[in-house]
Design a protein around this motif. Structure first.
Motif, short mmCIF file in Angstrom:
data_model
loop_
_atom_site.label_atom_id
_atom_site.label_comp_id
_atom_site.label_asym_id
_atom_site.label_seq_id
_atom_site.Cartn_x
_atom_site.Cartn_y
_atom_site.Cartn_z
N ARG A 31 -7.73 1.15 4.89
CA ARG A 31 -6.31 1.33 5.19
C ARG A 31 -5.71 0.02 5.68
O ARG A 31 -6.26 -0.65 6.54
CB ARG A 31 -6.12 2.41 6.26
N TYR B 286 -1.87 -0.14 5.54
CA TYR B 286 -0.49 0.19 5.84
C TYR B 286 -0.41 1.17 7.01
O TYR B 286 -1.41 1.67 7.49
CB TYR B 286 0.19 0.80 4.61
N ASP C 188 4.60 5.55 5.96
CA ASP C 188 5.11 5.45 4.60
C ASP C 188 4.12 5.92 3.53
O ASP C 188 4.43 5.90 2.35
CB ASP C 188 5.58 4.03 4.29
N ARG D 262 1.60 4.70 2.07
CA ARG D 262 1.16 3.82 0.98
C ARG D 262 -0.36 3.82 0.81
O ARG D 262 -0.87 3.72 -0.31
CB ARG D 262 1.69 2.40 1.20
N ASP D 263 -1.10 3.91 1.91
CA ASP D 263 -2.55 3.98 1.78
C ASP D 263 -2.97 5.23 1.02
O ASP D 263 -3.87 5.19 0.18
CB ASP D 263 -3.22 3.96 3.16
N ILE E 103 -1.21 6.81 -1.19
CA ILE E 103 -0.82 6.62 -2.58
C ILE E 103 -1.86 5.76 -3.31
O ILE E 103 -2.28 6.07 -4.43
CB ILE E 103 0.58 5.98 -2.69
N LEU E 104 -2.30 4.68 -2.68
CA LEU E 104 -3.29 3.81 -3.31
C LEU E 104 -4.62 4.53 -3.52
O LEU E 104 -5.28 4.38 -4.55
CB LEU E 104 -3.50 2.55 -2.47
N ILE F 265 6.73 6.72 -4.87
CA ILE F 265 5.79 5.76 -5.47
C ILE F 265 6.56 4.64 -6.16
O ILE F 265 6.23 3.45 -6.01
CB ILE F 265 4.86 6.46 -6.47
N HIS G 71 9.46 3.60 -5.45
CA HIS G 71 10.11 2.81 -4.41
C HIS G 71 9.16 1.75 -3.86
O HIS G 71 9.54 0.59 -3.66
CB HIS G 71 10.58 3.72 -3.27
N HIS G 72 7.92 2.13 -3.61
CA HIS G 72 6.96 1.20 -3.01
C HIS G 72 6.26 0.31 -4.03
O HIS G 72 5.97 -0.86 -3.74
CB HIS G 72 5.89 1.98 -2.23
N PHE G 73 5.97 0.86 -5.22
CA PHE G 73 5.09 0.14 -6.14
C PHE G 73 5.68 -0.14 -7.51
O PHE G 73 4.99 -0.64 -8.39
CB PHE G 73 3.78 0.92 -6.29
N LEU H 236 0.92 -0.78 -9.72
CA LEU H 236 0.00 0.01 -8.91
C LEU H 236 -1.45 -0.27 -9.32
O LEU H 236 -2.33 -0.43 -8.46
CB LEU H 236 0.33 1.49 -9.07
#
Length: 209
Positions: A6, A8, A12, A14-15, A17-18, A49, A51-53, A59
């Protein structure tokens, strides 16, 4: 169980999501993955997703970069030793352990070579070869690795066979069993691989000029 470290905040996601992206990519590869499937696996909206990536290729690239960075760190642990033979064995042992403990990362690696954005694959190759090939060159200079082949070839011989033993374990064990021999454990695999790249004098054969 998460495979990526991890980095982030939990706010949010993001972890998460990844990690979900790694799961989906390892299952179906780049071509088979969709942002919707990744969103469902992460339990977030597709909009978050994007929005962030941005997109699927971004990704994939980020997941690949994370795997490569964590892989490089894991393989290097405890290898700065005075004994070059022990250093090399430790590095190959770490390599074997990393892939065994990160099965989704191993599948991601296989999808890399089966068809994925070439730029990420080239960047990974350059990064890791610049780091690890010199270590095999040093081992050659110390007389630990045979010097009648390029250091990079010695490296991919060991690394490629370890990956094969892991992802094709059924085929390997069946092939060995044909002659009535028992499967190799991890230490025996390491001994076998190191023997393949050892100088000829260590195997009783004459060195090639």
């Amino acid at each position: 169980m998460p495979e990526l470290r991890r980095v982030y905040t939990t706010v949010d996601a993001r972890d998460r999501i990844l990690e979900a992206a790694l799961t989906v990519f390892s299952d179906v590869g780049f071509a088979g993955a969709t942002m919707r499937a990744i969103a469902d696996a992460a339990e977030v909206s597709s909009g978050l997703i994007h929005h962030h990536f941005k997109d699927k290729e971004s990704l994939w690239k980020l997941v690949g970069e994370r795997i490569s960075a964590e892989f490089q760190e894991a393989v290097s642990v405890g290898t700065e030793l005075d004994d070059p033979a022990l250093s090399l064995r430790r590095a190959i042992e770490n390599y074997q352990r990393y892939w065994r403990e990160h099965p989704r990362a191993l599948r991601f690696q296989l999808w890399r070579v089966l068809g994925a954005p070439i730029e990420e694959r080239k960047a990974r190759s350059k990064l890791l070869n610049q780091h690890f090939v010199p270590k095999f060159t040093t081992a050659q200079e110390a007389g630990i690795v045979r010097n009648d082949i390029p250091a990079g070839l010695a490296m991919v011989t060991a690394g490629g066979l370890i990956q094969y033993f892991l992802h094709s374990d059924i085929e390997t064990e069946d092939a060995i069993a044909v002659t009535g021999d028992a499967p190799l454990d991890d230490d025996q695999v390491l001994d076998y691989l190191l023997g393949l790249i050892a100088p000829a004098r260590a195997t009783g054969k004459k060195d090639t000029p």
